[in-house]
Write an enzyme that holds these catalytic residues in place. Structure first.
Site, PDB file in Angstrom:
ATOM      1  N   ASP A  97       0.812  -1.218   0.000  1.00 39.48           N
ATOM      2  CA  ASP A  97       0.000   0.000   0.000  1.00 39.48           C
ATOM      3  C   ASP A  97       0.842   1.264   0.000  1.00 39.48           C
ATOM      4  O   ASP A  97       2.042   1.236   0.288  1.00 39.48           O
ATOM      5  CB  ASP A  97      -0.947   0.005   1.191  1.00 39.48           C
ATOM      6  CG  ASP A  97      -0.222  -0.064   2.535  1.00 39.48           C
ATOM      7  OD1 ASP A  97       0.787  -0.790   2.619  1.00 39.48           O
ATOM      8  OD2 ASP A  97      -0.663   0.607   3.490  1.00 39.48           O
ATOM      9  N   GLU A 100       0.144  -1.493   5.540  1.00 38.28           N
ATOM     10  CA  GLU A 100       1.207  -1.039   6.444  1.00 38.28           C
ATOM     11  C   GLU A 100       0.970   0.390   6.907  1.00 38.28           C
ATOM     12  O   GLU A 100       1.174   0.716   8.075  1.00 38.28           O
ATOM     13  CB  GLU A 100       2.565  -1.147   5.745  1.00 38.28           C
ATOM     14  CG  GLU A 100       3.760  -0.927   6.654  1.00 38.28           C
ATOM     15  CD  GLU A 100       4.227   0.519   6.741  1.00 38.28           C
ATOM     16  OE1 GLU A 100       5.085   0.813   7.590  1.00 38.28           O
ATOM     17  OE2 GLU A 100       3.713   1.366   5.966  1.00 38.28           O
TER      18      GLU A 100
END
Length: 497
Positions: free
Chosen positions: A88, A155
């Site tokens: 991400d 994350e």
């Protein structure tokens, strides 16, 4: 991948950069939207690519990808290595930029020595690391032992991928995290953290229809990573707004109807706004106070925030505003909330030990919600800030919950892989790298729970201003990072009996 996305890759200026396999992957990653919690399309693309090449792929229960590749000829007996990155990216854009991070590609471009994005975050955090791992998986001429690539989800918005990683999936002995952001530095430790979610119940009253309505906007701030950039003295839009309200709301008879600021708890807020009513005869005084406040801020933040701007615009007449007592509680709460560096480390010179970022303020039907990101290299430092916030909320009549605690990554000076990376760096560049601890939440600390045996290190290229639209990655250092990573893989020792 859509035809438009494919066209973007074909035309991308990134394809002319070194190393080409890495930049080709980064162009693909920029073309596929992948903000936190929306990584599915990118994950599916990578899975399909790996399966076409006969590379085993595991998708675990939380969505992490684990892709394996056998050792190259003659290196079968080397220790197994996992190269780790996260799927991400942080979705941040300038206010005047029209961009949907769930649908639109990142517009990457080359500006001299840097790659940047047009009006948005670039996603070099951690797209460059991810690209390097995928480029190695796809290579036919890079020597390496048994290899795994771990790509975690979410994350940037809570580390749920790292939290959910189960024991027994990874087979490697060594983990190379690729989420560091300074070439020439080898990271062997990081801060832990927790989210503080504050809720203040609101009491409303009918708005006075004889008053006029305006919105005060704070804009033009640099923002940035709430860990890596927290020591730079940048303005926090939420705090700047609260400071003005604390000084002048009562004097001006302001009645607040809406308050908001920031968008991510791990990004320093660049924008904030407050809508309110006030007596029409106080409007001239309001403009005077704002002009004076702008002068004060320009004097205080001239070096760090030259584009800081306060603007006053007409607003729709609200049906209700906060009751006086509630408004005072709210303004006092935000104004007195700690923010920024709380303490520098005694053990690691020049590194922040503990910090707090007042990241997000939002107004709902019946409450104000505030999210702060707390970071500390030591558990006691984090616990002290939690205690500080709890006491503040008790005084303000607010509630606070602490969620998503994650541990720091304790430095290991005897780490064999750290010694290998250090020696390799010195042999390539004829200078010593810095051995560092980072004031940010790398996932390494969480990996130690299911995999306590893993020997870990973190490296990466130079990335400036991550988590904000000014994010950029230095082209030369991407090549240096790539050369170092390949050389380290070639030097991984054989397994011991």
């Amino acid at each position: 991948m859509t035809n438009a996305a494919l066209d973007q890759i074909t035309d991308s200026p990134l394809l002319a950069l070194y190393p080409q396999p890495l930049w080709h992957w980064f162009a693909q990653i920029c073309a596929i939207p992948h903000p936190s919690k929306h990584e599915a399309a990118l994950s599916a693309h990578i899975q399909a690519w790996a399966k076409e090449r006969g590379l085993p792929v595991i998708v675990d229960q939380v969505g992490n990808l684990i892709i394996s590749k056998p050792a190259t000829a003659g290196m079968e007996n080397r220790k197994a290595v996992v190269i780790q990155a996260h799927l991400d990216m942080v979705p941040q854009k300038n206010a005047d930029k029209i961009h949907d991070f769930t649908k639109d590609p990142i517009e990457a471009w080359v500006d001299g020595e840097w790659v940047k994005a047009r009006g948005t975050t670039l996603g070099s955090d951690n797209g460059i690391g991810m690209s390097s791992a995928l480029a190695i998986l796809g290579s036919k001429d890079i020597p390496h032992g048994p290899l795994e690539v771990l790509l975690t989800v979410d994350e940037e918005a809570g580390m749920s991928g790292a939290f959910g990683l189960q024991a027994g999936i990874l087979k490697a002995d060594i983990l190379i995290n690729t989420d560091s952001e300074q070439e020439g530095e080898i990271y062997m430790g990081c801060a832990g953290g927790v989210d503080a979610k504050i809720n203040l119940a609101l009491q409303w009253q009918e708005a006075d229809t004889t008053q006029v309505a305006y919105t005060l906007n704070i804009s033009g701030l640099k923002g940035g990573h709430s860990g890596v950039n927290i020591h730079l003295g940048r303005g926090n839009a939420n705090k700047i707004l609260a400071r003005f309200l604390a000084a002048h709301a009562n004097e001006l008879g302001l009645c607040i109807s809406h308050l908001q600021g920031g968008s991510l708890r791990n990004a320093i807020p660049r924008e904030a706004s407050c809508s309110f009513t006030l007596p029409v005869d106080k409007l001239e005084l309001l403009q005077q106070r704002l002009g004076h406040y702008q002068d004060i801020l320009q004097a205080e933040l001239a070096a760090t925030e030259p584009a800081l701007r306060l603007s006053l615009v007409d607003a729709a007449d609200p049906a209700r505003v906060l009751q006086t007592k509630t408004q005072q509680q709210l303004v006092n709460l935000i104004n007195s909330c700690p923010n920024g560096v709380m303490r520098m480390s005694d053990e690691v010179a020049g590194v922040v030990e503990s910090s707090l970022n007042l990241g997000v303020i939002s107004t709902t039907e019946d409450s104000i919600n505030i999210i702060c990101m707390v970071r500390s290299l030591i558990d006691s430092g984090r616990a002290y800030i939690e205690s500080h916030l709890q006491s503040l909320c008790d005084l303000a009549g607010a509630e606070v919950q602490f969620e998503g605690r994650y541990p720091g990554w304790k430095p290991d000076n005897s780490s064999p892989v750290m010694a290998i990376v250090k020696a390799t760096y010195e042999s390539i560049y004829q200078r010593e790298p810095e051995i560092m601890v980072i004031h940010a939440g790398l996932e390494c600390g969480l990996f130690k729970k299911p995999y306590p045996h893993l020997d870990m290190v973190s490296i990466g290229p130079t990335i400036r201003f991550p988590h904000g639209p000014d994010e950029m990655v230095n082209i030369k250092t991407v090549g240096q990072y790539w050369d170092l990573l390949l050389a380290v893989l070639a030097r991984i020792p054989e397994k011991t009996a």
